[in-house]
Design an enzyme around this catalytic site. Structure first.
Site, mmCIF file in Angstrom:
data_model
loop_
_atom_site.group_PDB
_atom_site.id
_atom_site.type_symbol
_atom_site.label_atom_id
_atom_site.label_comp_id
_atom_site.label_asym_id
_atom_site.label_seq_id
_atom_site.Cartn_x
_atom_site.Cartn_y
_atom_site.Cartn_z
ATOM 1 N N TYR A 80 27.265 8.255 34.630
ATOM 2 C CA TYR A 80 27.629 7.480 33.433
ATOM 3 C C TYR A 80 29.132 7.521 33.238
ATOM 4 O O TYR A 80 29.741 8.594 33.266
ATOM 5 C CB TYR A 80 26.916 8.109 32.230
ATOM 6 C CG TYR A 80 27.066 7.371 30.939
ATOM 7 C CD1 TYR A 80 26.799 6.008 30.843
ATOM 8 C CD2 TYR A 80 27.455 8.045 29.779
ATOM 9 C CE1 TYR A 80 26.907 5.336 29.637
ATOM 10 C CE2 TYR A 80 27.567 7.383 28.563
ATOM 11 C CZ TYR A 80 27.293 6.026 28.493
ATOM 12 O OH TYR A 80 27.401 5.367 27.302
ATOM 13 N N GLY B 121 -10.025 -1.489 -2.192
ATOM 14 C CA GLY B 121 -11.129 -0.726 -1.615
ATOM 15 C C GLY B 121 -11.482 -1.184 -0.210
ATOM 16 O O GLY B 121 -11.044 -2.240 0.258
ATOM 17 N N ARG C 47 -0.169 10.654 0.107
ATOM 18 C CA ARG C 47 -0.051 12.106 0.289
ATOM 19 C C ARG C 47 0.743 12.516 1.527
ATOM 20 O O ARG C 47 1.091 13.676 1.685
ATOM 21 C CB ARG C 47 -1.456 12.739 0.323
ATOM 22 C CG ARG C 47 -2.026 12.957 -1.059
ATOM 23 C CD ARG C 47 -3.347 13.662 -0.987
ATOM 24 N NE ARG C 47 -4.410 12.770 -0.535
ATOM 25 C CZ ARG C 47 -5.581 13.176 -0.035
ATOM 26 N NH1 ARG C 47 -5.805 14.472 0.127
ATOM 27 N NH2 ARG C 47 -6.494 12.322 0.319
HETATM 28 C C1 UD1 Z 1 -14.213 6.693 2.902
HETATM 29 C C2 UD1 Z 1 -15.670 6.342 2.631
HETATM 30 C C3 UD1 Z 1 -16.490 7.612 2.496
HETATM 31 C C4 UD1 Z 1 -16.345 8.451 3.750
HETATM 32 C C5 UD1 Z 1 -14.880 8.714 4.054
HETATM 33 C C6 UD1 Z 1 -14.730 9.378 5.400
HETATM 34 C C7 UD1 Z 1 -15.619 4.256 1.333
HETATM 35 C C8 UD1 Z 1 -15.801 3.628 0.000
HETATM 36 N N1 UD1 Z 1 -15.762 5.575 1.399
HETATM 37 O O1 UD1 Z 1 -13.659 7.355 1.772
HETATM 38 O O2 UD1 Z 1 -17.877 7.288 2.290
HETATM 39 O O3 UD1 Z 1 -17.067 9.670 3.593
HETATM 40 O O4 UD1 Z 1 -14.114 7.494 4.084
HETATM 41 O O5 UD1 Z 1 -13.407 9.758 5.656
HETATM 42 O O6 UD1 Z 1 -15.382 3.553 2.294
HETATM 43 N N2 UD1 Z 1 -8.192 1.132 3.219
HETATM 44 C C9 UD1 Z 1 -7.731 -0.164 3.230
HETATM 45 N N3 UD1 Z 1 -7.725 -0.870 2.071
HETATM 46 C C10 UD1 Z 1 -8.148 -0.355 0.890
HETATM 47 C C11 UD1 Z 1 -8.626 0.976 0.884
HETATM 48 C C12 UD1 Z 1 -8.633 1.693 2.060
HETATM 49 O O7 UD1 Z 1 -7.345 -0.697 4.275
HETATM 50 O O8 UD1 Z 1 -8.123 -1.082 -0.124
HETATM 51 C C13 UD1 Z 1 -8.206 1.887 4.487
HETATM 52 C C14 UD1 Z 1 -7.320 3.120 4.476
HETATM 53 O O9 UD1 Z 1 -6.056 2.827 5.043
HETATM 54 C C15 UD1 Z 1 -8.097 4.086 5.369
HETATM 55 C C16 UD1 Z 1 -9.542 3.660 5.229
HETATM 56 O O10 UD1 Z 1 -9.512 2.351 4.692
HETATM 57 O O11 UD1 Z 1 -7.721 3.955 6.728
HETATM 58 C C17 UD1 Z 1 -10.362 4.608 4.349
HETATM 59 O O12 UD1 Z 1 -9.901 4.571 3.022
HETATM 60 P P1 UD1 Z 1 -9.844 5.875 2.114
HETATM 61 O O13 UD1 Z 1 -9.360 5.478 0.773
HETATM 62 O O14 UD1 Z 1 -9.150 6.954 2.826
HETATM 63 O O15 UD1 Z 1 -11.424 6.206 1.976
HETATM 64 P P2 UD1 Z 1 -12.045 7.596 1.550
HETATM 65 O O16 UD1 Z 1 -11.880 7.784 0.073
HETATM 66 O O17 UD1 Z 1 -11.532 8.646 2.458
#
Ligand code: UD1
Ligand code: CA
Length: 456
Positions: A377, A86, A21
């Site tokens: 310069y 995830g 996004r």
């Molecule tokens: C996550 C939490 C949610 C919380 C929210 C707060 C989980 C399952 N959920 O959701 O409970 O309320 O954050 O903002 O954790 N990332 C990776 N690898 C992956 C997926 C994500 O490194 O495979 C990293 C992303 O770069 C990011 C962070 O993990 O920095 C969070 O991932 P994101 O997908 O944004 O989680 P949310 O859906 O926001």
């Protein structure tokens, strides 16, 4: 008595998400808040919380991020998550890099830059006190997509449920997961290994470790925080919101330290700006990174400062540009339309108007006249200009570097100085003035006679 050694702390920072996004060629966590990339906020937070070991989880395509982390922390701090399955899978990807750590580990999401260190310390404290996991939570105004914290009647945390997987009852919960989770370092990976992807998104949720630990009899704690401290960044709008939140916090911190901001909402600071007591910052000033302002200094309107150290009682602006490598001594003055780059300006020196000085030194009490230029310069290399203590540079002079103007020396206005000027000497390097009395009158008379002759 021997002091008991603190148990070691480590951090896993998740940054492998796609950040779709943001619509950017730059990895999301390299975008800046308060003049600092978001990933560096997370690194600084982990360091402030006393983490000896840090691992950042990146995806294989994020080359610039990988290079950035390797430069900051060393190549061994980078862990690669092959596929974005995830947050639970991301933590698993850090296992080899973090090694088997005794003590406790915190997981931070790198897209959440403004978390204060206090609650992180508290979460570590809970783990050090025997909790299986500790989560930072907050009361959400609009819980929306956040994971919900499900607690029992006694307030013990039972599990975290992602919004998409919530029952109607769980959706009504307003206590939400910030994303920050701490766990015992040795138990963390056992818990993570037991996560499945049996959920609405088909992902491995890190948040499941709370329920897994509870089923095995482990207790989990919650540290309650303010929602504003967890401003996550997923889009340019949210990046702007995070920057605005940072500015609000920094302005109030600076005013709290005894600085007057005449119109705080028009002054922009960086994460590392420092301003001394009783300094006054007028409206519309920008502090790029690396600026320190001394006590009782005044920064007048429309100045842009970067990488500079301003002494006590200094006065700068209006409309001054102060560039990296500049050091301004106590009580020195920089006036309007003055640009200074990589110059050490001595105490009490004056550069009051329309001047460019770059690469050099200006002695204490020197006076740099309007329109003075340090010609530093030649199109290939930069050279230095050294102006001695108490020297006087007449207006509209060009000092062609490398050159030295001695202590107490004078340079006549309009000079182009190409050779060193000894202490106490006068240098005048301009055309000598010639005066011819009555010349203009006879010139005009001659012209009028010609005109008459032409008419007749
Ligand atoms: C996550 C939490 C949610 C919380 C929210 C707060 C989980 C399952 N959920 O959701 O409970 O309320 O954050 O903002 O954790 N990332 C990776 N690898 C992956 C997926 C994500 O490194 O495979 C990293 C992303 O770069 C990011 C962070 O993990 O920095 C969070 O991932 P994101 O997908 O944004 O989680 P949310 O859906 O926001
Ligand atoms: Ca997120």
């Amino acid at each position: 008595m021997q002091p008991t050694a603190k148990p070691p702390r480590s951090a896993i920072i998740l940054a492998a998400g796609k950040g779709t996004r943001m619509q950017s060629d730059l990895p999301k966590v390299l975008h800046q808040v308060g003049g600092r990339p978001m990933i560096d906020w997370s690194i600084a937070l982990a360091e402030a919380a006393g983490c000896g070991k840090l691992v950042v989880v990146c995806s294989p395509e994020q080359e610039t991020l990988i290079a950035h982390v390797a430069e900051r922390l060393g190549a061994e701090a980078v862990a690669i998550q092959a596929e974005q399955l995830g947050t639970g899978d991301a933590v698993k990807a850090a296992k080899t890099a973090i090694g088997s750590t005794a003590g406790s580990t915190i997981v931070l999401y790198a897209d959440t830059p403004l978390i204060p260190v206090g609650p992180i310390d508290e979460a570590f404290g809970m783990i050090e006190g025997g909790a299986a996991t500790a989560v930072l939570g907050f009361e959400a105004r609009e819980p929306g997509a956040y994971g919900r914290l499900v607690v029992d009647a006694k307030g013990a945390l039972l599990r975290i449920v992602e919004a998409r997987d919530c029952s109607a009852e769980e959706l009504a919960v307003t206590t939400c997961n910030s994303g920050v989770i701490a766990a015992d370092g040795t138990r963390l990976f056992d818990l993570v290994d037991r996560i499945t992807n049996d959920n609405a998104k088909g992902e491995y949720y890190l948040t499941d470790i709370v329920g897994i630990a509870a089923a095995a009899g482990g207790r989990s704690g919650v540290v309650f925080c303010e929602e504003d401290q967890f401003q996550g960044v997923n889009s340019r709008d949210q990046l702007a919101e995070a920057n605005a939140a940072f500015q609000r916090r920094k302005r109030s911190e600076i005013m709290g330290a005894g600085v007057t901001l005449e119109a705080p909402e028009t002054v922009f600071f960086s994460f590392d700006t420092r301003v001394g007591r009783d300094a006054i910052i007028e409206p519309h000033v920008v502090f790029a990174p690396g600026v320190t302002v001394g006590a009782r200094a005044t920064v007048k309107s429309f100045c842009y400062l970067e990488g500079a150290e301003l002494g006590e009682g200094v006065s700068v602006g209006p409309f001054a540009r102060v560039r990296p490598g500049t050091k301004i001594g106590d009580g020195a003055r920089l006036g309007n339309f003055v640009e200074v780059k990589n110059v050490e300006v001595g105490p009490g020196a004056k550069l009051n108007h329309l001047t460019y000085v770059g690469d050099g030194k200006i002695g204490a009490g020197a006076n740099i006249g309007a329109g003075t230029i340090f010609c530093n310069y030649n199109g290939f290399e930069k050279h230095r200009t050294d102006v001695g203590e108490g020297a006087f540079i007449g207006s509209n002079s060009a000092l062609v570097a490398p050159v030295r103007i001695g202590d107490g020396a004078y340079v006549g206005s309009g000079s182009v100085v190409t050779e060193d000027v000894p202490d106490g000497a006068l240098a005048v390097a301009r055309g000598r003035q010639v005066v011819r009395p009555g010349w203009a009158v006879s010139f005009a008379e001659g012209k009028r006679k010609q005109e008459k002759g032409g008419d007749g």
